[in-house]
Design an enzyme around this catalytic site. Structure first.
Site, PDB file in Angstrom:
ATOM      1  N   ASN A  76      -8.015   7.552  11.875  1.00  0.00           N
ATOM      2  CA  ASN A  76      -7.696   6.717  11.156  1.00  0.00           C
ATOM      3  C   ASN A  76      -8.808   6.443   9.745  1.00  0.00           C
ATOM      4  O   ASN A  76      -8.512   5.893   8.689  1.00  0.00           O
ATOM      5  CB  ASN A  76      -7.306   5.419  11.658  1.00  0.00           C
ATOM      6  CG  ASN A  76      -7.546   4.249  10.671  1.00  0.00           C
ATOM      7  OD1 ASN A  76      -6.469   4.049   9.940  1.00  0.00           O
ATOM      8  ND2 ASN A  76      -8.530   3.691  10.847  1.00  0.00           N
TER       9      ASN A  76
ATOM     10  N   TYR B 281      -8.736  11.450  -3.425  1.00  0.00           N
ATOM     11  CA  TYR B 281      -8.141  10.890  -2.048  1.00  0.00           C
ATOM     12  C   TYR B 281      -6.610  11.412  -1.945  1.00  0.00           C
ATOM     13  O   TYR B 281      -6.366  11.748  -0.836  1.00  0.00           O
ATOM     14  CB  TYR B 281      -8.052   9.036  -2.627  1.00  0.00           C
ATOM     15  CG  TYR B 281      -7.114   8.429  -1.349  1.00  0.00           C
ATOM     16  CD1 TYR B 281      -7.857   8.102  -0.157  1.00  0.00           C
ATOM     17  CD2 TYR B 281      -5.889   7.857  -1.718  1.00  0.00           C
ATOM     18  CE1 TYR B 281      -7.355   7.365   0.823  1.00  0.00           C
ATOM     19  CE2 TYR B 281      -5.183   7.131  -0.483  1.00  0.00           C
ATOM     20  CZ  TYR B 281      -5.957   6.942   0.480  1.00  0.00           C
ATOM     21  OH  TYR B 281      -5.549   5.959   1.507  1.00  0.00           O
TER      22      TYR B 281
ATOM     23  N   LYS C 138      -5.433  13.413   1.555  1.00  0.00           N
ATOM     24  CA  LYS C 138      -4.328  13.134   2.152  1.00  0.00           C
ATOM     25  C   LYS C 138      -3.152  14.222   2.204  1.00  0.00           C
ATOM     26  O   LYS C 138      -2.396  14.222   3.109  1.00  0.00           O
ATOM     27  CB  LYS C 138      -3.818  11.857   1.614  1.00  0.00           C
ATOM     28  CG  LYS C 138      -4.860  10.551   1.871  1.00  0.00           C
ATOM     29  CD  LYS C 138      -5.015  10.456   3.225  1.00  0.00           C
ATOM     30  CE  LYS C 138      -6.016   9.048   3.659  1.00  0.00           C
ATOM     31  NZ  LYS C 138      -6.400   8.939   5.008  1.00  0.00           N
TER      32      LYS C 138
END
Ligand code: NAP
Length: 249
Positions: free
Chosen positions: A86, A152, A156
């Site tokens: 996470n 980012y 992802k």
């Protein structure tokens, strides 16, 4: 202390979504180890989560430390059943202002550390015949284009690809690999990205059919489901938990 309970590791479990995942796990009697850099934050989280939780302080970008963190947990608790990757960082910057160092920094935390941590845990699970679970966390940034989050987004999108590749290779051994793609969830990270940018915030909520930000506990509940035997035939999925944001108009 060897534990007979299921044992989970939640990286970034000291705050936000990771804390909520750890909370859902400890409430289901899963012994949970939370990992982060900030010892004070980890201690406060453990105090709130109770005796079913312990913490380890580690900067996951220091890849050479990961094998000893994982082997230390195995030595102390005996086994690792669940890993939730996470921990993550975001960076909002115009495309042409992002330096190579900025880009690599995001990838180091959000992708490379996820790979290294997963490899060490899976190595242990394969050697002990553990029917393990790995849950990755991606983002709406990998479902559609969002400006000013280039590194980012790349990180992802990589997480979702890795989830599918790991699932095909590891599911034959009984290890399930899944991914949750959170929508816009009320945490410090989303506050940093949205609160100073009301236009972005109203856009995020405007394309969310449910019309409001999700809560970290919404992700906690999804992670608990994917980690449980109820989800025993689910592997390789990217599960949006987003109030419909990914399909919003
Ligand atoms: P957050 O509150 O900022 O939590 C991030 C956690 O990651 C922190 O507990 C932090 O702990 C840990 N972390 C960061 N870098 C680390 C490092 N190098 N080593 C160890 N731990 C590290 O953010 P969040 O919103 O809960 O985000 C959690 C995950 O959900 C992230 O992967 C994020 O990309 C994803 N996500 C969030 C949203 C959202 O709307 N909030 C949406 C989509 C996806 P320390 O400070 O102690 O290091």
């Amino acid at each position: 202390m060897k534990t007979k309970k299921k044992l989970a590791i939640v990286t970034g479990g000291g705050s936000g979504i990771g804390f909520a995942i750890a909370e859902a796990f400890v409430q289901s009697d899963i012994h949970t180890i939370i990992v982060g850099r900030d010892q004070e934050k980890l201690r406060a989280a453990c105090d709130r989560l109770g005796s079913n939780c312990n913490s380890i302080s580690c900067d996951l970008t220091q890849l050479d430390k990961i094998p000893s963190v994982v082997s230390g947990i195995i030595a102390e608790y005996g086994h690792i059943d669940i890993l939730v990757n996470n921990a993550g960082i975001n960076m909002k910057k115009a495309f042409i202002e992002v330096t190579d160092q900025d880009f690599q920094g995001i990838l180091q935390t959000n992708v490379t550390a996820v790979f290294s941590f997963s490899r060490e845990v899976v190595k242990h699970q394969l050697s002990k015949g553990i029917k393990g679970v790995v849950i990755n966390i991606s983002s709406m940034a990998s479902q559609y284009g969002i400006p000013k989050v280039i590194a980012y987004t790349a990180s992802k999108a990589a997480i979702e690809g890795m989830t599918r590749a790991m699932a095909t290779e590891l599911s034959p051994h009984g290890i399930r690999i899944n991914c949750i793609a959170p929508g816009f969830i009320a945490t410090d990270m989303s506050a940093r990205a949205l609160d100073a940018d009301p236009e972005r915030k109203s856009k995020a909520i405007g394309r969310t059919p449910m019309g409001y930000l999700g809560q970290p506990s919404d992700i906690g509940a999804a992670a608990l489901f994917l980690a449980s035997d109820t989800a025993k035939y689910i592997t390789g999925v990217i599960l949006p938990v987003d109030g419909g944001n990914a399909v919003g108009f």
